[in-house]
Scaffold this motif. Structure first.
Motif, short mmCIF file in Angstrom:
data_model
loop_
_atom_site.label_atom_id
_atom_site.label_comp_id
_atom_site.label_asym_id
_atom_site.label_seq_id
_atom_site.Cartn_x
_atom_site.Cartn_y
_atom_site.Cartn_z
N TYR A 1 0.82 -1.21 0.00
CA TYR A 1 0.00 0.00 0.00
C TYR A 1 0.86 1.26 0.00
N SER A 2 0.33 2.30 -0.62
CA SER A 2 0.92 3.64 -0.48
C SER A 2 -0.04 4.46 0.38
N PHE A 3 0.51 5.25 1.30
CA PHE A 3 -0.31 5.93 2.30
C PHE A 3 -0.33 7.43 2.07
N HIS A 4 -1.53 7.99 2.12
CA HIS A 4 -1.72 9.42 1.91
C HIS A 4 -2.64 9.94 3.01
N TYR A 5 -2.15 10.89 3.81
CA TYR A 5 -2.90 11.37 4.96
C TYR A 5 -3.43 12.78 4.70
N LEU A 6 -4.74 12.90 4.65
CA LEU A 6 -5.37 14.19 4.37
C LEU A 6 -5.64 14.97 5.66
N LYS A 7 -5.49 16.26 5.57
CA LYS A 7 -5.77 17.14 6.70
C LYS A 7 -7.03 17.95 6.41
N TRP A 8 -7.72 18.33 7.49
CA TRP A 8 -8.92 19.15 7.33
C TRP A 8 -8.54 20.51 6.77
N ILE A 9 -9.36 21.01 5.85
CA ILE A 9 -9.13 22.33 5.28
C ILE A 9 -10.14 23.30 5.86
N ARG A 10 -9.85 24.56 5.72
CA ARG A 10 -10.72 25.59 6.31
C ARG A 10 -12.01 25.73 5.49
N PRO A 11 -13.17 25.67 6.14
CA PRO A 11 -14.44 25.89 5.40
C PRO A 11 -14.46 27.29 4.79
N LEU A 12 -15.07 27.40 3.63
CA LEU A 12 -15.17 28.70 2.99
C LEU A 12 -16.07 29.62 3.79
N ALA A 13 -17.09 29.01 4.43
CA ALA A 13 -18.02 29.74 5.28
C ALA A 13 -18.75 28.72 6.14
N LEU A 14 -19.39 29.16 7.20
CA LEU A 14 -20.14 28.25 8.06
C LEU A 14 -21.28 27.60 7.28
N GLU A 15 -21.71 28.24 6.21
CA GLU A 15 -22.82 27.73 5.42
C GLU A 15 -22.35 26.84 4.25
N GLU A 16 -21.06 26.59 4.12
CA GLU A 16 -20.59 25.78 2.99
C GLU A 16 -21.18 24.38 3.06
N ASP A 17 -21.77 23.93 1.96
CA ASP A 17 -22.35 22.60 1.90
C ASP A 17 -21.27 21.53 2.01
N ILE A 18 -21.62 20.40 2.61
CA ILE A 18 -20.64 19.34 2.80
C ILE A 18 -20.18 18.77 1.46
N ASP A 19 -21.05 18.77 0.44
CA ASP A 19 -20.63 18.25 -0.85
C ASP A 19 -19.60 19.15 -1.51
N ASN A 20 -19.73 20.46 -1.32
CA ASN A 20 -18.74 21.38 -1.87
C ASN A 20 -17.40 21.22 -1.15
N TYR A 21 -17.48 21.06 0.16
CA TYR A 21 -16.27 20.85 0.96
C TYR A 21 -15.59 19.55 0.54
N ALA A 22 -16.38 18.49 0.36
CA ALA A 22 -15.83 17.19 -0.04
C ALA A 22 -15.19 17.27 -1.42
N CYS A 23 -15.76 18.06 -2.30
CA CYS A 23 -15.19 18.24 -3.63
C CYS A 23 -13.81 18.89 -3.51
N ARG A 24 -13.68 19.87 -2.64
CA ARG A 24 -12.39 20.53 -2.44
C ARG A 24 -11.38 19.58 -1.80
N MET A 25 -11.84 18.77 -0.85
CA MET A 25 -10.95 17.76 -0.24
C MET A 25 -10.48 16.76 -1.29
N SER A 26 -11.36 16.43 -2.22
CA SER A 26 -11.04 15.45 -3.25
C SER A 26 -9.94 15.92 -4.20
N ASP A 27 -9.70 17.22 -4.25
CA ASP A 27 -8.62 17.74 -5.08
C ASP A 27 -7.26 17.21 -4.62
N GLU A 28 -7.19 16.77 -3.36
CA GLU A 28 -5.94 16.24 -2.82
C GLU A 28 -5.71 14.78 -3.19
N VAL A 29 -6.71 14.15 -3.76
CA VAL A 29 -6.60 12.74 -4.15
C VAL A 29 -6.07 12.69 -5.58
#
Length: 219
Positions: free
Chosen positions: A29-57
């Protein structure tokens, strides 16, 4: 043989350190550890946040592994990265697996009053909710609760409570402890159970969890 890429997402307020006790073969296996990123706003939808997190994959058809709120996040990320497997630990697969107290908190909106400063200033408050005799343990937990931004914490709590998923994602494996007090086993369906596992079993039952992950990915 090409290594299987695994991307790890930690739990709420936690950093990648929570995965340090896992025992997985680096030849497989190769291991990749993701860190939490800062929300754009308190109202940011989880799907939008997940899309931004996915940029690290960066790898194709990866394995996504998430703990607690990280388990919810990898399920949302699965919509963007086409994973070969999604593995959640001490988490939930849909809103029906959330305990009643979570649903009540959503309905009453009591989550708005959650004292995020308790986590943000963990050492200062430790003696009050752990007791002086357990304050030393707080130093251990401090290592793992490394993400303490108040905006992020409020955003995370809000999105756990309002998560609307009904049907589990494809290719999901759920590993859950029999003594999880945050997401009690009685609400959980179709999970691989770890006897005596608590909500922090990623730290205390890492060897068993590692074995299950390896079996799931190589069988």
């Amino acid at each position: 043989m090409k290594k299987i890429p695994i991307y790890f997402v930690p739990g709420l307020a936690a950093g990648p350190e929570i995965f340090e006790h896992l025992e997985l073969d680096p030849e497989k296996y190769s291991f990749h550890y993701l860190k939490w990123i800062r929300p754009l706003a308190l109202e940011e939808d989880i799907d939008n946040y997940a899309c931004r997190m996915s940029d690290e994959v960066k790898e194709k058809n990866p394995v996504l592994v998430g703990v607690s709120f990280g388990g919810i996040m990898v399920q949302e990320m699965a919509k963007f990265v086409n994973p070969r497997k999604v593995i959640i630990i001490s988490s939930v697969k849909n809103q029906e697996e959330l305990p009643k107290k979570f649903k009540l908190a959503k309905f009453t909106k009591v989550y708005k009053f959650f004292p995020t400063k308790v986590i943000s200033n963990f050492e200062e408050y430790a003696q009050y909710f752990l007791g002086k005799s357990l304050k030393k343990k707080a130093e251990i937990y401090k290592k793992y609760l490394s993400v303490r931004g108040e905006k992020y914490l409020k955003w995370s709590i809000y999105n756990v409570l309002k998560w609307k998923q009904i049907n589990p994602v494809k290719n999901i494996v759920h590993i859950h402890g029999t003594k999880d007090n945050v997401f009690p086993l009685k609400h959980i369906k179709d999970a691989i159970e770890i006897k005596g596992g608590t909500h922090i079993m990623i730290l205390t039952k890492a060897k068993k969890i590692s074995k299950i992950i390896d079996e799931v990915l190589t069988c």
